[in-house]
Design a protein around this motif. Structure first.
Motif, PDB file in Angstrom:
ATOM      1  N   VAL A 116       0.849  -1.189   0.000  1.00  0.00           N
ATOM      2  CA  VAL A 116       0.000   0.000   0.000  1.00  0.00           C
ATOM      3  C   VAL A 116       0.884   1.237   0.000  1.00  0.00           C
ATOM      4  CG1 VAL A 116      -1.855   1.242   1.170  1.00  0.00           C
ATOM      5  CG2 VAL A 116      -1.711  -1.260   1.374  1.00  0.00           C
ATOM      6  N   ALA A 117       0.796   2.059  -1.027  1.00  0.00           N
ATOM      7  CA  ALA A 117       1.524   3.326  -1.062  1.00  0.00           C
ATOM      8  C   ALA A 117       0.727   4.400  -0.330  1.00  0.00           C
ATOM      9  CB  ALA A 117       1.763   3.752  -2.507  1.00  0.00           C
ATOM     10  N   CYS A 118       1.435   5.387   0.203  1.00  0.00           N
ATOM     11  CA  CYS A 118       0.772   6.486   0.919  1.00  0.00           C
ATOM     12  C   CYS A 118       0.059   7.408  -0.059  1.00  0.00           C
ATOM     13  CB  CYS A 118       1.793   7.324   1.690  1.00  0.00           C
ATOM     14  SG  CYS A 118       2.402   6.571   3.186  1.00  0.00           S
ATOM     15  N   GLY A 119      -1.230   7.569   0.166  1.00  0.00           N
ATOM     16  CA  GLY A 119      -1.986   8.606  -0.513  1.00  0.00           C
ATOM     17  C   GLY A 119      -2.127   9.805   0.397  1.00  0.00           C
ATOM     18  N   SER A 120      -3.159  10.594   0.172  1.00  0.00           N
ATOM     19  CA  SER A 120      -3.344  11.827   0.942  1.00  0.00           C
ATOM     20  C   SER A 120      -3.946  11.554   2.309  1.00  0.00           C
ATOM     21  CB  SER A 120      -4.248  12.792   0.173  1.00  0.00           C
ATOM     22  OG  SER A 120      -3.606  13.246  -1.004  1.00  0.00           O
ATOM     23  N   SER A 121      -3.539  12.369   3.285  1.00  0.00           N
ATOM     24  CA  SER A 121      -4.005  12.230   4.665  1.00  0.00           C
ATOM     25  C   SER A 121      -5.458  12.636   4.834  1.00  0.00           C
ATOM     26  CB  SER A 121      -3.139  13.065   5.592  1.00  0.00           C
ATOM     27  OG  SER A 121      -1.783  12.700   5.455  1.00  0.00           O
ATOM     28  N   ASN A 122      -5.963  13.462   3.950  1.00  0.00           N
ATOM     29  CA  ASN A 122      -7.387  13.794   3.888  1.00  0.00           C
ATOM     30  C   ASN A 122      -7.636  14.557   2.609  1.00  0.00           C
ATOM     31  OD1 ASN A 122      -7.335  16.828   4.590  1.00  0.00           O
ATOM     32  ND2 ASN A 122      -6.234  15.927   6.313  1.00  0.00           N
ATOM     33  N   SER A 125      -3.389   4.527  -0.268  1.00  0.00           N
ATOM     34  CA  SER A 125      -4.153   4.733   0.961  1.00  0.00           C
ATOM     35  C   SER A 125      -4.949   6.031   0.937  1.00  0.00           C
ATOM     36  CB  SER A 125      -3.227   4.719   2.176  1.00  0.00           C
ATOM     37  OG  SER A 125      -2.430   5.891   2.210  1.00  0.00           O
ATOM     38  N   LEU A 126      -6.015   6.035   1.726  1.00  0.00           N
ATOM     39  CA  LEU A 126      -6.803   7.231   2.031  1.00  0.00           C
ATOM     40  C   LEU A 126      -6.988   7.267   3.545  1.00  0.00           C
ATOM     41  CD1 LEU A 126      -8.172   5.624  -0.588  1.00  0.00           C
ATOM     42  CD2 LEU A 126      -9.660   7.623  -0.613  1.00  0.00           C
ATOM     43  N   HIS A 127      -6.948   8.455   4.133  1.00  0.00           N
ATOM     44  CA  HIS A 127      -7.233   8.650   5.550  1.00  0.00           C
ATOM     45  C   HIS A 127      -8.215   9.805   5.684  1.00  0.00           C
ATOM     46  CE1 HIS A 127      -3.049   6.931   6.993  1.00  0.00           C
ATOM     47  NE2 HIS A 127      -3.776   6.048   6.317  1.00  0.00           N
ATOM     48  N   SER A 128      -9.173   9.674   6.589  1.00  0.00           N
ATOM     49  CA  SER A 128     -10.078  10.804   6.836  1.00  0.00           C
ATOM     50  C   SER A 128     -10.776  10.627   8.171  1.00  0.00           C
ATOM     51  CB  SER A 128     -11.131  10.915   5.723  1.00  0.00           C
ATOM     52  OG  SER A 128     -11.690  12.210   5.727  1.00  0.00           O
ATOM     53  N   TYR A 129     -10.834  11.739   8.926  1.00  0.00           N
ATOM     54  CA  TYR A 129     -11.549  11.781  10.201  1.00  0.00           C
ATOM     55  C   TYR A 129     -12.552  12.923  10.147  1.00  0.00           C
ATOM     56  CZ  TYR A 129      -7.739   8.830  11.915  1.00  0.00           C
ATOM     57  OH  TYR A 129      -6.834   7.817  12.086  1.00  0.00           O
ATOM     58  N   TYR A 130     -13.672  12.728  10.832  1.00  0.00           N
ATOM     59  CA  TYR A 130     -14.737  13.716  10.837  1.00  0.00           C
ATOM     60  C   TYR A 130     -15.165  13.973  12.279  1.00  0.00           C
ATOM     61  CZ  TYR A 130     -14.795  12.242   5.977  1.00  0.00           C
ATOM     62  OH  TYR A 130     -14.412  11.943   4.693  1.00  0.00           O
ATOM     63  N   GLY A 131     -15.432  15.241  12.605  1.00  0.00           N
ATOM     64  CA  GLY A 131     -15.858  15.536  13.963  1.00  0.00           C
ATOM     65  C   GLY A 131     -15.928  17.031  14.212  1.00  0.00           C
ATOM     66  N   LEU A 135      -7.922   0.589  -3.522  1.00  0.00           N
ATOM     67  CA  LEU A 135      -7.863   1.621  -2.492  1.00  0.00           C
ATOM     68  C   LEU A 135      -7.858   0.963  -1.118  1.00  0.00           C
ATOM     69  CD1 LEU A 135      -8.624   3.308  -4.975  1.00  0.00           C
ATOM     70  CD2 LEU A 135     -10.180   4.628  -3.533  1.00  0.00           C
ATOM     71  N   SER A 136      -7.031   1.511  -0.237  1.00  0.00           N
ATOM     72  CA  SER A 136      -6.964   1.068   1.156  1.00  0.00           C
ATOM     73  C   SER A 136      -7.312   2.270   2.031  1.00  0.00           C
ATOM     74  CB  SER A 136      -5.570   0.535   1.492  1.00  0.00           C
ATOM     75  OG  SER A 136      -5.474   0.199   2.862  1.00  0.00           O
ATOM     76  N   PHE A 137      -8.558   2.302   2.529  1.00  0.00           N
ATOM     77  CA  PHE A 137      -8.984   3.424   3.383  1.00  0.00           C
ATOM     78  C   PHE A 137      -8.603   3.036   4.810  1.00  0.00           C
ATOM     79  CE2 PHE A 137     -12.016   7.027   2.433  1.00  0.00           C
ATOM     80  CZ  PHE A 137     -11.600   7.789   3.512  1.00  0.00           C
ATOM     81  N   ASP A 138      -7.268   3.089   5.081  1.00  0.00           N
ATOM     82  CA  ASP A 138      -6.779   2.436   6.292  1.00  0.00           C
ATOM     83  C   ASP A 138      -6.728   3.324   7.530  1.00  0.00           C
ATOM     84  OD1 ASP A 138      -4.212   3.694   5.641  1.00  0.00           O
ATOM     85  OD2 ASP A 138      -3.845   1.997   4.313  1.00  0.00           O
ATOM     86  N   GLU A 139      -7.352   4.490   7.486  1.00  0.00           N
ATOM     87  CA  GLU A 139      -7.698   5.248   8.696  1.00  0.00           C
ATOM     88  C   GLU A 139      -8.991   6.005   8.418  1.00  0.00           C
ATOM     89  OE1 GLU A 139      -4.809   7.625  10.798  1.00  0.00           O
ATOM     90  OE2 GLU A 139      -3.141   6.358  10.126  1.00  0.00           O
ATOM     91  N   TRP A 140     -10.021   5.729   9.214  1.00  0.00           N
ATOM     92  CA  TRP A 140     -11.274   6.476   9.095  1.00  0.00           C
ATOM     93  C   TRP A 140     -12.020   6.382  10.418  1.00  0.00           C
ATOM     94  CZ3 TRP A 140     -16.170   4.331   9.718  1.00  0.00           C
ATOM     95  CH2 TRP A 140     -16.237   2.927   9.717  1.00  0.00           C
TER      96      TRP A 140
END
Length: 496
Positions: free
Chosen positions: A209-215, A240-246, A287-292
């Motif tokens: 998995v290569a690093c994509g954007s942090s959000n 990868s994709l990472h995204s947090y919501y709050g 795609l690896s959405f490995d942080e959400w």
């Protein structure tokens, strides 16, 4: 409020839901490892120091894959510090989280915990302060059968058989200025390519998995993905994709979070396919959405730096958060043709569905229940959902569909599951489920997380969804009311 209509047809399938879509994440951050999954002094600890109550909840939902050891932590991590006799391992400053890392829990403990939990490991290598050589050494330690320096070190440490770790992350969030070793996309792409080739020289069967954007709000998005893939396209399997919501988003913006996730996924897919087309390649990057997750950053108290495992990011979730996570689950299922790995971040204590406090039984937070539905979707087929729904205006977002939905059909074709959320804080939505394409199927259950049955955030042991009376069917149609601010699972089964 106007009536909604949901139509699904078995002929219109998006793709198979990979079992790894329901993964999670364990990082050396706060009390996720120390005091979370591992606490030898707790009454619930087993002979390995693993908290048996946490293991029980992980086994209960059958978490399929766990990413480890980070996260930001991995960009300064020396894996050698965490192997061998625990009493001889060094303590190090963790520059990512300003904590002290005692290294009592390392690679062997993590892979032993994964085996005890019945889950697969997804290991990340350090491309922040290290590179291809150390990455290949770690693959040698975990996967080489023997007769080499690192594989023999593994055997000497009590593990003669290789672990066979298949899924690997080439660093973490290298697009972020907060990341140790952050560098421009072209520089990261070169380093990731070198690491990928060195790692595959040790084990040609691994997935990378290569690093994509942090959000999706990063100023370099999606140019980062394009630059990385122009270099690494033939040598990686996923990006990868990472995204947090709050908070501090408004309530309406938070409830609309899945719209951003949808756009994020679809933009990355388009970028991957554009690069593939330019290269005239028949390969499709997954795609690896490995942080959400939902992450309320305003709820974080300050912590004293340079302590071991200080409490950090210990969000306590409420009913709204469960509904939001439900809509994010729906988004992942709707994109199951391209999103093949996803990791709810994190698993225990740190923005997590499971809470483990000293001397008390581990308990489930509100978000545990929609997360469970994502895991249950494994190996089913995601169906195209035709949803006609009222909309409402949300400041800063625009017009937002009130209902959000996903649908799956089981591998054997016997079970249809409809996952429906109502984002409105004020209005129930009368909804017609059009099941005329499913003759011989009957609705057998309707479970619901509703605002009327919720509890204060952080109340131990959030109750599971409740069964509600089933509506009558008429000529292949079912009329059901979707309550305000609710998450619903409706199941229809085929009679034989």
């Amino acid at each position: 409020m106007a009536t909604a209509q949901l139509v699904v047809d078995p002929a219109f399938r998006v793709g198979t839901v990979d079992r790894r879509l329901g993964g999670s994440f364990v990082e050396h951050l706060g009390r996720c490892v120390y005091g979370g999954i591992w606490d030898p002094d707790d009454p619930a600890a087993d002979s390995n120091g693993f908290r048996s109550d946490v293991l029980g909840l992980v086994r209960e939902v059958q978490v399929p894959v766990v990413r480890y050891p980070g996260g930001n932590f991995v960009s300064g991590y020396r894996f050698e510090d965490g192997i061998g006799p625990p009493e001889s391992r060094p303590s190090r400053p963790d520059l990512a989280w300003h904590s002290v890392e005692p290294n009592r829990f390392g690679t062997d403990e993590a892979l032993g915990w994964c085996a005890a939990a019945g889950t697969e490991a997804m290991l990340a290598v350090n491309l922040g302060t290290r590179g291809a050589g150390a990455a290949a050494d770690l693959v040698e330690y975990t996967n080489h059968p023997g007769g080499t320096y690192w594989s023999d070190r593994r055997a000497a440490n009590g593990h003669p058989e290789p672990y066979g770790v298949k899924l690997w992350c080439l660093g973490n969030e290298m697009d972020g200025p907060w990341q140790i070793g952050h560098r421009p996309a072209a520089d990261y792409a070169r380093d990731a390519l070198q690491a990928a080739r060195a790692m595959r020289a040790i084990d040609g069967t691994i997935e990378l998995v290569a690093c994509g954007s942090s959000n999706s709000a990063m100023p370099s998005f999606p140019a980062w993905e394009a630059t990385v893939l122009e270099t690494c396209y033939d040598d990686v399997d996923y990006i990868s994709l990472h995204s947090y919501y709050g908070r501090p988003s408004s309530r309406g913006e938070l409830l609309a979070a899945a719209l951003d996730m949808d756009r994020f996924i679809e933009t990355v897919v388009a970028t991957c396919d554009h690069v593939g087309a330019r290269r005239r390649s028949t390969k499709r990057i997954g795609l690896s959405f490995d942080e959400w997750n939902v992450w309320h950053r305003d709820a974080e108290p300050d912590h004293e730096p340079w302590r071991q495992a200080p409490p950090m990011l210990e969000n306590r979730y409420d009913h709204d958060d469960a509904v939001v996570v439900g809509t994010l689950v729906n988004s992942l299922i709707r994109h199951a043709d391209r999103v093949k790995v996803a990791c709810l971040a994190q698993l225990v204590n740190v923005i997590a569905p499971i809470v483990a406090e000293p001397g008390r039984p581990a308990w489930r937070q509100s978000i545990f229940w929609p997360y469970r539905e994502l895991i249950r979707a494994a190996r089913s087929d995601s169906l195209l959902v035709a949803l006609t729904t009222p909309e409402h205006d949300v400041a800063g977002v625009g017009s937002v569909p009130v209902l959000d939905a996903a649908a799956t059909v089981s591998e054997d074709g016997d079970e249809l599951r409809l996952l429906i959320a109502n984002r409105s804080p004020d209005h129930s939505v009368p909804t017609t489920l059009d099941l005329r394409a499913w003759p011989g199927y009957a609705l057998v259950s309707h479970e619901q997380l509703a605002d009327s049955t919720s509890r204060p955030a952080g109340a131990p042991g959030w109750p599971p969804p409740v069964a509600v009376p089933l509506p009558a069917e008429r000529a292949g149609r079912v009329d059901v009311s979707i309550p305000r601010l609710s998450w619903n699972t409706l199941v229809a089964r085929r009679s034989h």
